[in-house]
Write a protein that holds these residues in place. Structure first.
Motif, PDB file in Angstrom:
ATOM      1  N   ALA A  89       0.505  -1.201   0.089  1.00 15.56           N
ATOM      2  CA  ALA A  89      -0.365   0.189   0.483  1.00 15.56           C
ATOM      3  C   ALA A  89       0.686   1.543   0.581  1.00 15.56           C
ATOM      4  O   ALA A  89       1.444   1.198   0.693  1.00 15.56           O
ATOM      5  N   HIS A  90       0.468   2.702  -1.283  1.00 16.91           N
ATOM      6  CA  HIS A  90       1.447   3.700  -0.927  1.00 16.91           C
ATOM      7  C   HIS A  90       0.603   4.399  -0.170  1.00 16.91           C
ATOM      8  O   HIS A  90      -0.309   5.285  -0.313  1.00 16.91           O
ATOM      9  N   GLU A  91       0.313   4.747   1.633  1.00 19.23           N
ATOM     10  CA  GLU A  91      -0.311   4.927   2.243  1.00 19.23           C
ATOM     11  C   GLU A  91       0.626   6.082   3.206  1.00 19.23           C
ATOM     12  O   GLU A  91       2.035   5.302   3.352  1.00 19.23           O
ATOM     13  N   PRO A  92      -0.035   7.006   3.697  1.00 27.05           N
ATOM     14  CA  PRO A  92       0.828   7.750   4.510  1.00 27.05           C
ATOM     15  C   PRO A  92       1.416   6.562   6.229  1.00 27.05           C
ATOM     16  O   PRO A  92       0.458   5.993   6.155  1.00 27.05           O
ATOM     17  N   ASP A  93       2.480   7.427   6.481  1.00 22.15           N
ATOM     18  CA  ASP A  93       2.570   6.448   7.679  1.00 22.15           C
ATOM     19  C   ASP A  93       2.729   7.520   9.061  1.00 22.15           C
ATOM     20  O   ASP A  93       1.786   8.032   9.062  1.00 22.15           O
ATOM     21  N   LEU A 129       4.566   9.804   3.057  1.00 23.67           N
ATOM     22  CA  LEU A 129       4.025   8.515   2.151  1.00 23.67           C
ATOM     23  C   LEU A 129       5.387   7.323   2.132  1.00 23.67           C
ATOM     24  O   LEU A 129       5.985   7.764   1.510  1.00 23.67           O
ATOM     25  N   ARG A 169       4.471   0.339   1.785  1.00 29.01           N
ATOM     26  CA  ARG A 169       4.046  -0.006   3.073  1.00 29.01           C
ATOM     27  C   ARG A 169       3.819  -1.441   2.855  1.00 29.01           C
ATOM     28  O   ARG A 169       3.172  -1.512   2.013  1.00 29.01           O
TER      29      ARG A 169
END
Lengths: 330, 330
Positions: free
Chosen positions: B100-104, B109, B112
């Motif tokens: 998933a390309h998403e904020p940690d 971004l 993950r």
């Protein structure tokens, strides 16, 4: 390093409502004698071991029920049990109905009632006290039940948490914890003990042989299955030995299940009672077995995730989930 | 009122490291066809269903492992599965490795990686997503293990909690929840779902047939026992149906256990797989059975005691208990 103790479950057969403590205590002393002969270091008795399972009987005024409780332990009537504990050098778990004169949550001194258990040292001294947290049943007389289960009437919810202490048992220091009856069905109880590295969970029970509320979905044989399943899972998931001990048999026409059991940290049954009467079962427990689970698959420090457990400690009852709407989870 | 759905566990046999998604997806489509023939409304596949259990293989740089993950679902390679789901009108649980390309947690971004499962509606739409919370094993290459178990290397801890949603399954609205593999051994996972009135817990697993860390205390047959014990206890103690589904058999020389199982809210086994290969087991589940436990012995609102559960949500690892001193507990 092996750390071996010999554990006995001292199941009691029925106690009729009219029977006195003298009869029961004499039976318990015989079980202690037998446990000594079998080489036991620790003996576990049932919940409410001195009396019939009185929460099946309704009383309007609780003060009428004082005869079922202990105000002191030992009392003249229960002293022979403590004498035998000392004579045989045993550690002992014992369940009883407790009257305590102590402040309530508002600081007011009151006569309070708890469903209690203690660990007694070979010296006769009380090592640890626990008061039952998960009281089953109901508070008021139920007109729809054939048998009452008035634990919520007779007892306050336990206020001592789930204590664990490290104390010597037969020359070995053991992390000792206690549960009472219905507590065993609640994984929260076991986990509270597991988080304190418990190695031996002692628990007594009085479990009616038939679930009065089964609604056609629960066959009588499932009562034993559920009890054992809960104890086995609790032991496995917390890497501890467990001893579940019944008061069993027919009390004034009402049957209690037996099936006292000793379980190892793999969740396996080591010994199982086969009567509904006074019966002793014994197993050698190597406490070194607790290390495997505690340091690998159930290494809590490595694997538990508190951020995902917040409902457990903040939400008492269940709540209905959201209804899915198409397009909702993109 | 009876609320009947037909539940299928679609166990997968082994997937070798060199095998492509096309082979696996074709096998899964055949299982969906078979499930349709058996009248199933919902089909549960294993954890990481599209690939071999790759956490047994070490890679230095995770980007080299991207081929084991899905960046989109469906992808061209997995589209035939979604087509079959739509063709047969099935609800489906599926485990896969997710990129998933998403904020940690710091809002940055990132790319993950999660061990993820989804519920797919008959329309092909994703109904619910879950990311595995209890990652077993270790993060770095272990020189003492014969087989690696690098889930803590390949995946971040799931950040979606334990979601439950109410969605239609074969015309019946069902409270659906998910777990993945090792989650099933943790009563916290089940209780989080139970507090949301889950009625069907779907869970896939890849469980090595031998515990590499058994230290002589855990025989191979106990692997199945522990899996089943945990699922049975979780179902009983939360009054839910449960479906545990294995990827089984010999993957490149390493054995995974089978024993996929469907369990009812009494904790009883309704169906059990008997091979270590692709195999479908089916059971009719009357969701009305969930009511008994939920409204009586496990009526959480009546019986749970949050004040006694605070360690569970505030203390990650276990701590040693106090050592008893004579005279301490008066």
């Amino acid at each position: 390093m092996n750390r071996l103790i010999t554990v006995a479950a001292a199941q009691l057969g029925p106690i009729q409502r009219a029977e006195g403590r003298d009869v029961v205590v004499a039976r318990m002393v015989r079980l202690l004698e037998r446990a000594h002969q079998r080489g036991a270091n620790v003996v576990v008795f049932p919940e409410l071991a001195f009396t019939t399972f009185f929460p099946r009987w309704y009383v309007e005024n609780l003060d009428e029920a004082d005869g079922w409780y202990e105000e002191t332990l030992p009392s003249p009537a229960t002293q022979p049990l403590f004498d035998a504990i000392r004579r045989y050098g045993l550690t002992c778990y014992l369940g009883y109905a407790e009257i305590a004169h102590e402040p309530d949550e508002n600081g007011v001194l009151r006569k309070r009632r708890f469903n209690t258990s203690v660990v007694i040292a070979p010296s006769g001294e009380i090592v640890l006290k626990y008061r039952k947290v998960h009281l089953p049943g109901h508070k008021e007389f139920s007109t729809i039940r054939k048998v009452q289960h008035l634990e919520k009437r007779y007892f306050e919810v336990g206020n001592l948490g789930f204590p664990v202490t490290r104390a010597p048992v037969g020359g070995v220091d053991v992390n000792l914890g206690m549960l009472i009856c219905n507590d065993r069905r609640w994984p929260e109880s076991w986990r509270e003990l597991g988080l304190q590295q418990v190695e031996l969970v002692m628990l007594g029970y009085n479990t009616p042989a038939v679930n009065q509320e089964n609604r056609g979905f629960e066959a009588p044989y499932q009562r034993q299955f559920h009890s054992q399943l809960s104890i086995q899972a609790g032991c496995y998931q917390n890497a501890t030995f467990g001893v579940g001990v019944a008061k069993a048999g027919n009390e004034d026409g009402f049957e209690l299940m037996g099936h006292s059991v000793i379980v190892n940290p793999q969740g396996e049954v080591m010994a199982l009672a086969s009567t509904w009467d006074d019966e002793l079962i014994v197993a050698d427990c190597n406490l070194a077995m607790c290390e495997l689970g505690r340091s690998t698959i159930f290494n809590f420090a490595q694997h538990r995730r508190l951020e995902a457990y917040q409902r457990i400690a903040t939400q008492t009852g269940s709540s209905a989930p959201a209804v899915w709407q198409p397009g909702q989870c993109a």
